[in-house]
Enzyme design. Sequence first.
Site: not given
Ligand code: AMP
Ligand code: MG
Length: 480
Positions: A172, A247, A88-89, A122
């Site tokens: 990364r 994930d 998502g980002r 994002g």
């Molecule tokens: P994470 O907690 O970083 O593992 O993210 C979990 C999910 O949320 C993943 O699909 C990320 O891409 C999405 N995500 C986290 N932060 C954002 C954001 N600011 N904008 C869009 N998607 C996000």
């Molecule tokens: Mg993640």
Amino acid sequence: MNFHFDHSYCQRLPKDFFIPTNPTPVPNPSVLLFNDNLARELDLSPGNKDLEEAAAFFSGNKLIPGSMPIAQAYAGHQFGNFTMLGDGRAILLGEQITKTGIRFDIQLKGSGQTAFSRGGDGRATLRAMLREYLISEAMAGLKIPTTRSLAVVKTGAKVYREEVHEGAVLTRIASSHIRVGTFEFAHRFVPKESSFLMDYVIERHYPDLNLSKSRARDLLEEVMLRQIDLIVQWMRIGFIHGVMNTDNMSIAGETIDYGPCSFMNTYHPDTVFSSIDVQGRYAYGNQPHIAHWNIACFAGSILSMIHEEKEVAIEMAKEVLNSFPTIYEEKWQAMMFKKLGFSNEADLQQRKNSLFTLLDWMTKNKADYTNTFLVLQGDMPMKGIYLKEDFKEWFDHWQSIEKGNEKDRINIMRENNPLIIPRNHLVEKALDEACLENDLSFFEQMLEVFNNPYRQNAAYELFMKVPENIDVGYKTFCGT
Ligand code: AMP
Ligand code: MG
């Protein structure tokens, strides 16, 4: 800089596994951190880099020549619940191939919205990206398999969370970004294409399995073994991942996604700092159970490839999964025995008694996990709780178990017991100074010492000290 990009992920997998997406430009990119050592490991020849160009490349304002930018599709179980996720980002630019033929994903994190953003912006905050950079590089120094951090670029744009933050993009590096959740995505949404993903993962990460007669079953076992090895390494240094959703579990066995992670100071298996983990699902001592649970999700998503008859497939998967606790226990014990300097010659029952008595003692006495082992190996003075009668009794017994050479014992211990870990309060101090005062000096000092956390160095003293009331009220946030 020298990029040699390949794009096996989007060239070998069906289109459902990714969506071509460009990074969204940012107003005023500037390089805050660049990891020259890592860049050299990647054969990027960073010596001649132009900082303005690096800022453009690693913010996503200008595409690195040869990039094929994509957002990857994946799903996952978050705190036990299944959800469709995806990058998502984050945007994968390509796979850098080194001169010796090693393949690394180069991904921008915080580079703008994608079709998977689900209402998110994002973007990423500077603080969260600095945290990931610092801790992932410290993990590498601690010799734990991990994704790496190549650069942090400030975007010059604000990011709105509960408060207003500066925005940043992290570059990364990973052996790949394929997760258990990638298989769950395939299984739930494009089941006919699961076999392509399996073939690809075997080719990329487990090529020895190409000769196997039971590839899916053996893949399950190998992924499980790598995950066990990883968790054992986390337990060795007191690392708490904090958000072990499927994930966030790399199929290659690297630590990935440094959100609310933390380090245990005072020993207690229930230690948890993540503000959202109210039930302690991802507490220190629960990590092996969660890894087992996640691997069971993985098994579920490749079941139809393990055997065409469902009943047989379930039996085969169960057989693998049921071996998890015993294998984990053995590997964990072997690791803890090394922390105590035991060789395999010493009596097993005595080694076990010694280990479990010490863990019990540490819990009761609220001992610092890292420093207790330093006291044992003579790298910290024996004072305070270590002068108590029950400790002395344990200590004498411990010393009597190992008949081998004292020097060998200390050497094994010094290889397995870090002198320093990224203490939570010091991580926050480094981030506060970097983000609130624009002062990176402590952050950089911390990065430097974690290049080699196992060898004595006068600069370590500050990092070895445990302040009174350490971690009282400490919380980590997904705060992204
Ligand atoms: P994470 O907690 O970083 O593992 O993210 C979990 C999910 O949320 C993943 O699909 C990320 O891409 C999405 N995500 C986290 N932060 C954002 C954001 N600011 N904008 C869009 N998607 C996000
Ligand atoms: Mg993640």
